[in-house]
Design an enzyme around this catalytic site. Structure first.
Site, PDB file in Angstrom:
ATOM      1  N   ALA A 195       0.015   2.987   3.985  1.00  0.00           N
ATOM      2  CA  ALA A 195       0.686   4.351   3.693  1.00  0.00           C
ATOM      3  C   ALA A 195      -0.061   5.545   4.369  1.00  0.00           C
ATOM      4  O   ALA A 195      -1.239   5.378   4.526  1.00  0.00           O
ATOM      5  CB  ALA A 195       1.014   4.410   2.345  1.00  0.00           C
ATOM      6  N   GLY A 226       0.048  -0.566   2.279  1.00  0.00           N
ATOM      7  CA  GLY A 226       1.299  -0.466   2.619  1.00  0.00           C
ATOM      8  C   GLY A 226       1.655  -1.654   3.762  1.00  0.00           C
ATOM      9  O   GLY A 226       2.703  -2.108   3.563  1.00  0.00           O
ATOM     10  N   GLU A 264       1.548  -4.939   2.326  1.00  0.00           N
ATOM     11  CA  GLU A 264       2.841  -5.007   1.453  1.00  0.00           C
ATOM     12  C   GLU A 264       3.951  -5.186   2.428  1.00  0.00           C
ATOM     13  O   GLU A 264       4.857  -5.948   2.105  1.00  0.00           O
ATOM     14  CB  GLU A 264       3.050  -3.833   0.431  1.00  0.00           C
ATOM     15  CG  GLU A 264       1.863  -3.691  -0.426  1.00  0.00           C
ATOM     16  CD  GLU A 264       1.862  -2.278  -1.217  1.00  0.00           C
ATOM     17  OE1 GLU A 264       1.717  -1.185  -0.377  1.00  0.00           O
ATOM     18  OE2 GLU A 264       1.680  -2.196  -2.170  1.00  0.00           O
ATOM     19  N   GLU A 279      -5.954   0.255  -2.028  1.00  0.00           N
ATOM     20  CA  GLU A 279      -5.666   1.502  -2.929  1.00  0.00           C
ATOM     21  C   GLU A 279      -6.499   1.887  -4.137  1.00  0.00           C
ATOM     22  O   GLU A 279      -6.708   3.179  -4.556  1.00  0.00           O
ATOM     23  CB  GLU A 279      -4.305   1.199  -3.536  1.00  0.00           C
ATOM     24  CG  GLU A 279      -3.261   1.251  -2.377  1.00  0.00           C
ATOM     25  CD  GLU A 279      -3.001  -0.059  -1.729  1.00  0.00           C
ATOM     26  OE1 GLU A 279      -3.607  -1.030  -1.933  1.00  0.00           O
ATOM     27  OE2 GLU A 279      -1.909  -0.263  -1.235  1.00  0.00           O
TER      28      GLU A 279
END
Ligand code: DAK
Length: 259
Positions: A65, A110, A113, A133
């Site tokens: 992200a 992300g 993911e 993270e």
């Protein structure tokens, strides 16, 4: 369809979505997530597309992200960002078409993911995976705590998520995070060949297989088996079941109509 941060092309029966923000290593900001959302709607609606490939431009698949966008989010904005990402990833995961991640480089946070929301992951030997993270003071927010343990087991997922360590493609293969590792220059050819092989099967059967596997992974085996019996029955209402079996008996090539 015109996008700023992604490209979307059709090659025969295959739809290819490329994350195309290489200066930021294809980091997912909210604009990119909204573009993916529109692209996934278009892929879903296009009956000619029977398999989908997701890949990245440059040296990253997706490096996570977008940290510069996330840095100043407050609680409500952080929640909204997570809801948007999860909505987009679930749309991909639940799409009635097979989705293959062609992981060309960094798949972090992300990005890892996103690859896990795909059905099949093929990695370049240059790919790197991780959920970093915890080192940024956050938890994975786009399903990492849920999909990673389902793929690699609880202990391995906890080790990766607690440490934030980055693993190479070979290790990703060893722990079951990816299906296969190929040389970087062969990645797209291999993935397209795989997509075309899948696209040559009966599309409704492939779709029902995907739904049955996805549902079955979330419920007890008796419920899963009952669902499999249901979709198996549904196949007998399709033209493609008649065609597939008739072609076999008549010893000829089959011609599926997606009906
Ligand atoms: N976000 C924004 N920019 C990024 C980025 C990212 N994730 N990753 C890289 N970039 C940018 C860099 O800032 C740099 O920009 P400039 O300085 O050139 O302007 C450019 O991309 C090139 O990166 P590097 O210069 O760092 O390239 P290197 O080859 O040296 O290093 C690297 C590559 C992948 C090792 C490094 O860039 C890196 O460590 N990147 C960050 C990886 C990372 O930590 N990813 C996880 C992000 S956190 C949630 C929702 C979502 C999430 C969590 C919660 N909720 C709402 C609850 C998800 C979180 C994440 O994904």
């Amino acid at each position: 369809m015109e996008f700023k941060n992604i490209t979307f092309v059709k090659e025969g029966k295959i739809g290819i979505v490329t994350l195309n923000r290489p200066k930021a290593l294809n980091a997912l900001n909210s604009e990119t997530l909204r573009e993916l959302d529109s692209a996934f709607d278009a892929l879903h609606a296009d009956k000619e597309i029977l398999a989908v490939i997701i890949t990245g431009e440059g040296k990253a698949f997706v490096a996570g992200a977008d940290i510069s966008e996330m840095k100043d989010l407050n609680t409500i904005e952080g929640r909204e960002f997570g809801i948007l990402g999860n909505k987009v990833f679930r749309k991909l995961e639940n799409m009635g078409k097979p989705i293959i991640a062609a992981i060309n480089g960094f798949a972090l946070g992300g990005g890892c993911e996103l690859s896990m929301a795909c059905d099949i992951r093929i990695a370049s030997a240059k790919a790197k995976f991780g959920q970093p993270e915890s080192g940024l003071g956050i938890t994975p927010g786009f399903g990492g705590t849920q999909r990673l343990p389902r793929l690699v087991g609880e202990g391995m997922a906890k080790e990766l998520i607690f440490t934030g360590k980055i693993v190479d493609a070979k290790e990703a293969l060893r722990i079951g995070l990816v299906n296969r590792v190929v040389e970087p220059e062969q990645l797209m050819d291999e993935v397209k060949a795989l997509a075309n092989t899948i696209a040559a099967q009966a599309p409704i059967a492939v779709k029902l297989c995907k739904t049955a596997i996805n549902r079955g992974m979330q419920c007890d085996i008796d419920t899963g088996i009952a669902y499999e019996a249901e979709v198996f029955g549904q196949c007998f209402s399709t033209d493609d079941q008649k065609e597939g079996m008739t072609a076999f008996i008549e010893k000829r090539d089959k011609s599926f109509k997606n009906s």
